[in-house]
Design an enzyme around this catalytic site. Structure first.
Site, PDB file in Angstrom:
ATOM      1  N   LYS A  21       0.873  -1.186   0.000  1.00 38.89           N
ATOM      2  CA  LYS A  21       0.000   0.000   0.000  1.00 38.89           C
ATOM      3  C   LYS A  21       0.899   1.222   0.000  1.00 38.89           C
ATOM      4  O   LYS A  21       2.075   1.136   0.377  1.00 38.89           O
ATOM      5  CB  LYS A  21      -0.878   0.006   1.260  1.00 38.89           C
ATOM      6  CG  LYS A  21      -2.088   0.882   1.174  1.00 38.89           C
ATOM      7  CD  LYS A  21      -3.231   0.249   0.391  1.00 38.89           C
ATOM      8  CE  LYS A  21      -4.335   1.236   0.115  1.00 38.89           C
ATOM      9  NZ  LYS A  21      -5.509   0.599  -0.491  1.00 38.89           N
ATOM     10  N   ASP A  60      -6.726   4.530  -4.882  1.00 41.74           N
ATOM     11  CA  ASP A  60      -7.455   4.416  -3.609  1.00 41.74           C
ATOM     12  C   ASP A  60      -8.067   5.798  -3.392  1.00 41.74           C
ATOM     13  O   ASP A  60      -8.217   6.569  -4.367  1.00 41.74           O
ATOM     14  CB  ASP A  60      -6.503   4.008  -2.465  1.00 41.74           C
ATOM     15  CG  ASP A  60      -7.240   3.634  -1.177  1.00 41.74           C
ATOM     16  OD1 ASP A  60      -7.846   2.555  -1.129  1.00 41.74           O
ATOM     17  OD2 ASP A  60      -7.244   4.422  -0.207  1.00 41.74           O
TER      18      ASP A  60
HETATM   19  P1  NDP Z   1     -12.817   8.050  -3.377  1.00 42.10           P
HETATM   20  O1  NDP Z   1     -11.754   9.039  -3.102  1.00 42.10           O
HETATM   21  O2  NDP Z   1     -13.301   7.847  -4.755  1.00 42.10           O
HETATM   22  O3  NDP Z   1     -14.098   8.381  -2.454  1.00 42.10           O
HETATM   23  C1  NDP Z   1     -14.011   8.440  -1.075  1.00 42.10           C
HETATM   24  C2  NDP Z   1     -15.359   8.875  -0.532  1.00 42.10           C
HETATM   25  O4  NDP Z   1     -15.325   8.818   0.896  1.00 42.10           O
HETATM   26  C3  NDP Z   1     -15.686  10.330  -0.882  1.00 42.10           C
HETATM   27  O5  NDP Z   1     -17.081  10.456  -0.978  1.00 42.10           O
HETATM   28  C4  NDP Z   1     -15.159  11.073   0.349  1.00 42.10           C
HETATM   29  O6  NDP Z   1     -15.767  12.334   0.556  1.00 42.10           O
HETATM   30  C5  NDP Z   1     -15.501  10.123   1.455  1.00 42.10           C
HETATM   31  N1  NDP Z   1     -14.575  10.305   2.579  1.00 42.10           N
HETATM   32  C6  NDP Z   1     -13.210  10.274   2.557  1.00 42.10           C
HETATM   33  N2  NDP Z   1     -12.704  10.509   3.771  1.00 42.10           N
HETATM   34  C7  NDP Z   1     -13.754  10.699   4.581  1.00 42.10           C
HETATM   35  C8  NDP Z   1     -13.892  10.963   5.950  1.00 42.10           C
HETATM   36  N3  NDP Z   1     -12.825  11.112   6.748  1.00 42.10           N
HETATM   37  N4  NDP Z   1     -15.150  11.065   6.442  1.00 42.10           N
HETATM   38  C9  NDP Z   1     -16.237  10.913   5.644  1.00 42.10           C
HETATM   39  N5  NDP Z   1     -16.165  10.660   4.330  1.00 42.10           N
HETATM   40  C10 NDP Z   1     -14.955  10.539   3.821  1.00 42.10           C
HETATM   41  O7  NDP Z   1     -12.284   6.674  -2.740  1.00 42.10           O
HETATM   42  P2  NDP Z   1     -12.758   5.191  -3.040  1.00 42.10           P
HETATM   43  O8  NDP Z   1     -14.210   5.170  -3.288  1.00 42.10           O
HETATM   44  O9  NDP Z   1     -11.836   4.618  -4.027  1.00 42.10           O
HETATM   45  O10 NDP Z   1     -12.419   4.479  -1.652  1.00 42.10           O
HETATM   46  C11 NDP Z   1     -13.353   4.452  -0.570  1.00 42.10           C
HETATM   47  C12 NDP Z   1     -12.932   3.370   0.417  1.00 42.10           C
HETATM   48  O11 NDP Z   1     -12.899   2.098  -0.255  1.00 42.10           O
HETATM   49  C13 NDP Z   1     -11.561   3.534   1.035  1.00 42.10           C
HETATM   50  O12 NDP Z   1     -11.565   3.003   2.346  1.00 42.10           O
HETATM   51  C14 NDP Z   1     -10.685   2.657   0.160  1.00 42.10           C
HETATM   52  O13 NDP Z   1      -9.522   2.220   0.824  1.00 42.10           O
HETATM   53  C15 NDP Z   1     -11.634   1.498  -0.087  1.00 42.10           C
HETATM   54  N6  NDP Z   1     -11.334   0.679  -1.254  1.00 42.10           N
HETATM   55  C16 NDP Z   1     -11.281   1.227  -2.502  1.00 42.10           C
HETATM   56  C17 NDP Z   1     -11.024   0.419  -3.593  1.00 42.10           C
HETATM   57  C18 NDP Z   1     -11.087   0.931  -4.984  1.00 42.10           C
HETATM   58  O14 NDP Z   1     -11.006   0.140  -5.914  1.00 42.10           O
HETATM   59  N7  NDP Z   1     -11.231   2.234  -5.198  1.00 42.10           N
HETATM   60  C19 NDP Z   1     -10.715  -1.011  -3.424  1.00 42.10           C
HETATM   61  C20 NDP Z   1     -10.888  -1.492  -2.083  1.00 42.10           C
HETATM   62  C21 NDP Z   1     -11.143  -0.651  -1.054  1.00 42.10           C
HETATM   63  P3  NDP Z   1     -14.965  13.669   0.139  1.00 42.10           P
HETATM   64  O15 NDP Z   1     -15.029  13.720  -1.339  1.00 42.10           O
HETATM   65  O16 NDP Z   1     -15.727  14.749   0.824  1.00 42.10           O
HETATM   66  O17 NDP Z   1     -13.571  13.518   0.675  1.00 42.10           O
END
Ligand code: NDP
Length: 450
Positions: A129, A169
């Site tokens: 990571k 991510d």
């Molecule tokens: P994105 O950056 O596309 O989206 C993240 C989302 O979560 C946004 O809506 C963001 O809001 C919100 N967010 C981030 N930090 C916070 C916080 N502290 N409190 C509340 N909301 C928050 O990321 P992903 O969708 O790719 O990833 C989301 C999760 O899934 C993570 O935990 C990641 O590790 C996990 N994941 C992702 C994978 C992938 O293929 N993308 C694979 C496996 C796991 P805002 O825009 O306001 O920051």
């Protein structure tokens, strides 16, 4: 005393002592080691080979300086990270996160979890990571590009198609992967599949964008079918986040006949009782990169609440936390249970606190832990690596069929391990154990290499 087994207790005490400033890493290690207790009791070769103490120490932890120039000419400095956690079953593989909260603890917890998740997919991928405390929010395209180029100018020496293959991510999507890939290619003068999540015109895989969210729903559908003879059809769903995972989980849940009534970002959440219009969310989040309250400009009948924490008070049958770690605490879990939610499947990594998981387990909520339920993303990254190696592309349908098969297999192996070593249906233990055994056996077979 956290563990009955003295070997696990000793290893865990050392982890706490050596990593005392890393709470998320300690949380993740504790959760996994707790599940492994029955396996360690049954197999003395684990202690003899020092497997657990080798497993909790990353093979390599790299930090580096990333200096870059803002549009106004100011020179800025961020910190870059890559943890290469375990390579027993394949090259290191895991995403890059750009978010101000990124630190040693977050990167190590994510890298540790990644090892078991990758093992569960059945594909030959080790765990890694990385990322940076850089905040992409509010930055121009040119600033993002300069940051990515500077980041890769250091990272490139540590990665490679058969060494370590990063992906996206939080904060790292198709745009960032493009800039990172361009810089890697320019430095090494070699066109290889060194990153996944690439654009479709230069080696990306169809279906990768959708994979984590779709995979989450395939897993949940399988869990519902096998454990409750039920399905998504007719259910109300609440999804936190509105990023890559959340959007495609919502899309698939909807196609399975569910209604997604609430979604959030880090500022607040929207509630639309007749079902959220995903085209609007995609426009706001994927195209305009704006805040979720803009949804009200398109749908004034929807409701917006400032602050994202209370999204769990919205009544639903199925909750899919898809934002970030520890976003769903005991209070949130109790609110879900009180309102009749009976399925929680984790799209984000470690979104539920340990106290929240206890609430679910003691109230018979079907609970799908992240390392099993969100493994569809990395699994499809593995399929992207295969296509790159073959210099060939599969159709969307081919990739999606393989993804469905992989998610069903992950459910089956986690369920089987839960029957064998824990309580049938305890998928937290089952996923940890099934992921662990393959890594453990590979480490023993390879001698004391790491
Ligand atoms: P994105 O950056 O596309 O989206 C993240 C989302 O979560 C946004 O809506 C963001 O809001 C919100 N967010 C981030 N930090 C916070 C916080 N502290 N409190 C509340 N909301 C928050 O990321 P992903 O969708 O790719 O990833 C989301 C999760 O899934 C993570 O935990 C990641 O590790 C996990 N994941 C992702 C994978 C992938 O293929 N993308 C694979 C496996 C796991 P805002 O825009 O306001 O920051």
């Amino acid at each position: 005393m956290s563990f009955k087994n003295t070997y696990l207790q000793q290893v865990f005490a050392t982890v706490c002592e050596k990593n005392s400033t890393q709470p998320e890493f300690i949380q993740a290690v504790k959760e996994v080691l707790t599940s492994l207790e029955p396996v360690v009791e049954k197999r003395p070769d684990i202690e003899k080979n020092g497997i657990i103490e080798r497993l909790v120490e990353p093979e390599r932890f790299i930090t580096f300086k990333v200096a870059w120039v803002a549009d106004n000419g100011k020179v800025c400095v961020n910190r870059g990270y890559r943890v290469q956690f375990n390579s027993a079953i394949g090259p290191y593989k895991g995403g890059l996160r750009f978010h101000p909260s990124v630190n040693d603890s977050i990167i190590k917890f994510l890298g540790f979890e990644q090892c078991f998740k990758n093992s569960l997919t059945g594909l030959p991928m080790g765990g890694g990571k990385g990322g940076s405390d850089f905040d992409p929010k509010g930055k121009s395209d040119n600033e993002i590009m300069r940051f990515c180029q500077s980041f890769m100018t250091e990272l490139y020496r540590h990665i490679g198609a058969d060494v370590d293959v990063p992906a996206g991510d939080i904060g790292v999507g198709a745009r960032e992967i493009g800039y990172l890939f361009g810089q890697y290619k320019r430095i090494v003068n070699n066109y290889t599949g060194v990153l996944t999540g690439k654009g479709l015109t230069y080696g990306g895989s169809l279906g990768r964008k959708q994979a984590t969210g779709y995979g989450l729903c395939y897993f949940t559908q399988e869990m519902l079918s096998k454990m409750k003879n039920d399905s998504f059809s007719g259910k109300k769903v609440v999804i936190s986040g509105s990023g890559n995972v959340a959007i495609y989980a919502a899309e698939k849940a909807k196609s399975f006949g569910a209604t997604v009534v609430a979604m959030s970002d880090s500022n607040g959440y929207i509630y639309d009782e007749n079902g959220i219009d995903l085209d609007i969310i995609k426009q706001i989040k994927e195209v305009e990169r704006k805040r979720i309250f803009e949804y009200l400009n398109y749908k004034p009948t929807a409701k917006y609440t400032e602050g994202c924490k209370n999204i769990w008070t919205v009544p639903c049958d199925i909750a899919l936390p898809c934002a970030t770690q520890n976003e769903l605490d005991k209070e949130g879990a109790e609110a879900l249970v009180k309102n009749g939610c009976f399925v929680v499947a984790e799209g984000a990594n470690m979104p539920s606190t340990p106290e929240a998981v206890l609430v679910f387990q003691s109230n018979n909520v079907l609970f799908a832990p992240a390392k099993a339920a969100n493994a569809g993303g990395v699994a499809t990254s593995g399929l992207e690596m295969s296509q790159n190696s073959m210099r060939y592309s599969w159709t969307f349908e081919e990739v999606d069929t393989k993804l469905q098969e992989i998610m069903k297999n992950i459910f089956a192996s986690a369920y089987k391990a839960s029957e064998e070593y824990a309580t049938a249906g305890d998928l937290v233990s089952g996923a940890n154990i099934a992921g662990f055994i393959k890594i453990c056996d590979s480490m023993i077979a390879q001698g004391v290499a790491y």
